[in-house]
Design a protein around this motif. Sequence first.
Motif, mmCIF file in Angstrom:
data_model
loop_
_atom_site.group_PDB
_atom_site.id
_atom_site.type_symbol
_atom_site.label_atom_id
_atom_site.label_comp_id
_atom_site.label_asym_id
_atom_site.label_seq_id
_atom_site.Cartn_x
_atom_site.Cartn_y
_atom_site.Cartn_z
ATOM 1 N N MET A 109 27.303 31.730 34.438
ATOM 2 C CA MET A 109 26.248 32.583 34.670
ATOM 3 C C MET A 109 26.991 34.700 34.654
ATOM 4 O O MET A 109 26.177 35.442 34.811
ATOM 5 C CB MET A 109 25.793 32.927 35.753
ATOM 6 C CG MET A 109 25.060 31.204 36.360
ATOM 7 S SD MET A 109 23.797 30.764 37.429
ATOM 8 C CE MET A 109 22.892 32.490 37.498
ATOM 9 N N GLY A 110 28.086 34.360 34.058
ATOM 10 C CA GLY A 110 29.036 35.592 33.492
ATOM 11 C C GLY A 110 29.519 36.610 34.902
ATOM 12 O O GLY A 110 30.323 37.565 35.205
ATOM 13 N N GLU A 111 29.758 35.423 36.409
ATOM 14 C CA GLU A 111 30.531 36.315 37.334
ATOM 15 C C GLU A 111 31.965 36.391 36.885
ATOM 16 O O GLU A 111 32.809 35.753 36.180
ATOM 17 C CB GLU A 111 30.506 35.373 38.505
ATOM 18 C CG GLU A 111 28.714 35.672 38.792
ATOM 19 C CD GLU A 111 28.496 36.892 39.539
ATOM 20 O OE1 GLU A 111 28.858 37.532 40.545
ATOM 21 O OE2 GLU A 111 27.564 37.323 39.219
ATOM 22 N N ARG A 112 32.983 37.442 37.042
ATOM 23 C CA ARG A 112 33.938 37.469 36.907
ATOM 24 C C ARG A 112 34.380 36.588 38.030
ATOM 25 O O ARG A 112 35.657 37.102 39.154
ATOM 26 C CB ARG A 112 34.767 39.087 36.991
ATOM 27 C CG ARG A 112 33.711 40.039 36.448
ATOM 28 C CD ARG A 112 34.831 39.916 35.332
ATOM 29 N NE ARG A 112 35.647 40.126 35.252
ATOM 30 C CZ ARG A 112 36.318 41.150 34.856
ATOM 31 N NH1 ARG A 112 35.180 42.640 34.707
ATOM 32 N NH2 ARG A 112 37.223 41.848 34.222
ATOM 33 N N VAL A 113 35.042 35.506 37.965
ATOM 34 C CA VAL A 113 35.755 35.142 39.208
ATOM 35 C C VAL A 113 37.013 34.128 38.501
ATOM 36 O O VAL A 113 38.434 33.735 39.090
ATOM 37 C CB VAL A 113 34.833 32.994 38.484
ATOM 38 C CG1 VAL A 113 33.565 33.718 39.455
ATOM 39 C CG2 VAL A 113 34.565 32.715 37.259
ATOM 40 N N GLU A 114 38.101 35.023 37.391
ATOM 41 C CA GLU A 114 39.278 34.377 36.608
ATOM 42 C C GLU A 114 40.008 34.623 37.680
ATOM 43 O O GLU A 114 41.017 33.805 37.275
ATOM 44 C CB GLU A 114 39.709 35.063 35.330
ATOM 45 C CG GLU A 114 39.677 36.557 35.431
ATOM 46 C CD GLU A 114 38.634 37.033 35.005
ATOM 47 O OE1 GLU A 114 38.515 38.824 35.436
ATOM 48 O OE2 GLU A 114 37.271 36.542 35.189
ATOM 49 N N ASP A 115 40.032 35.552 38.892
ATOM 50 C CA ASP A 115 40.954 35.365 40.236
ATOM 51 C C ASP A 115 40.979 34.673 40.724
ATOM 52 O O ASP A 115 41.289 35.223 42.135
ATOM 53 C CB ASP A 115 41.892 37.115 40.114
ATOM 54 C CG ASP A 115 42.016 38.201 38.286
ATOM 55 O OD1 ASP A 115 43.047 37.161 37.291
ATOM 56 O OD2 ASP A 115 41.712 38.714 38.375
ATOM 57 N N CYS A 116 40.361 33.679 40.736
ATOM 58 C CA CYS A 116 39.715 33.397 42.382
ATOM 59 C C CYS A 116 39.856 32.245 42.414
ATOM 60 O O CYS A 116 39.959 31.954 40.922
ATOM 61 C CB CYS A 116 37.806 33.436 42.621
ATOM 62 S SG CYS A 116 37.400 35.340 42.504
ATOM 63 N N GLY A 117 39.463 31.746 42.947
ATOM 64 C CA GLY A 117 39.731 29.483 43.887
ATOM 65 C C GLY A 117 38.538 29.236 43.491
ATOM 66 O O GLY A 117 37.479 29.916 43.445
ATOM 67 N N ASP A 118 38.493 27.729 42.899
ATOM 68 C CA ASP A 118 37.293 27.497 43.610
ATOM 69 C C ASP A 118 36.211 28.087 44.342
ATOM 70 O O ASP A 118 35.054 27.921 44.143
ATOM 71 C CB ASP A 118 37.586 26.068 43.142
ATOM 72 C CG ASP A 118 37.551 25.256 41.295
ATOM 73 O OD1 ASP A 118 37.665 26.334 40.819
ATOM 74 O OD2 ASP A 118 38.057 24.327 41.532
#
Length: 346
Positions: A333-342
């Motif tokens: 959905m386009g959220e910036r999650v590349e630096d987040c854990g699950d």
Amino acid sequence: MYEPDSAWEFAIADQIKFGLGSTGELGDELESRAVERLLIVTDEQLRDAGIVDDALESVPDAVDVTVFDGVEPDPSVDVYESAREAAAECDPDGVVGVGGGSSLDVAKVTGAIAESSRDVLEYVAPPVGGGEPVPDSDVPVFAVPTTAGTGSESSPAAVVSLPDRKLKVGISSRHLYPELAVVDPLLAVSLPPAITASSGMDALTHAIEAYTTRRFDAKAAPGRADERADYGGRTQLTDLYAEKAIDLISDSLRQAVNNGSDVKARRDMALGSLLAGIAFTNAGLGATHAMAYPVAGENHTPHGVTVAVLLPSVMRYNASTAFDRYARIADMMGERVEDCGDREAA
């Protein structure tokens, strides 16, 4: 002893035709099936707006056409019975549903029970209805959706409202799959923004719940193959449909609401809704839709609005059971999650 299921099944409408102007081929499809007496099931607004005429422009003049335009939002059992009475009068050898999910649901049930003498409620699941099996009718049903959301054109189910009891109930059977679904995105161009948003959120909810519902092998194995539930749990195949649906709807819903004449947005919404419908009618749904029927029955809210209101709370409640899946949804959905854990991403 509990034994998990080890097999899954996948069902779909007999035939799907998709594309801009695809309703122009509906006449050819009717002719190839030798349809001579056609019942159109729709609502008065679509008929008055000329959308029904547009959708049926290719129907041969030789076909005897009867129009039932008594469908209402959240159709009651009385609407279903009225449509069946219209069928009894014209004795159709084909039924075409034109409209949103309500019209398509009524069309599917009308075609299935056109030759039956039982009341509609006898086919509703118990304890409200009789739970009678839906007959295998010889009357083909053609579904022509004018909204991108309900997935009824690819669904084996229909929703029946009982306003006096403040209930919504369902009829479900593999005999309710349309013989042909004609998905023409151009029919949705004139759809108002509010209905575009509401139906679009229904489609998005279908995709998210199909993607996060239980796996097929987390359900009990049936005693017999024909006892396996129609909504058998998510599989690798339903995941493919759900993921693509989430991607398409996330990219196109806002634009379809803001600029209804954007044909690309309408096309992507129509395809996303179709794929989401295929995903959930095989995988199943979740608590959002389970709660939506009693909530809407009590409050008379549009289905798409109801699921949109309920979805965030259900996702928060369920997130801990599938952090990886909700994280993937956030990414799609386009959220910036590349630096987040699950967990954080979910």
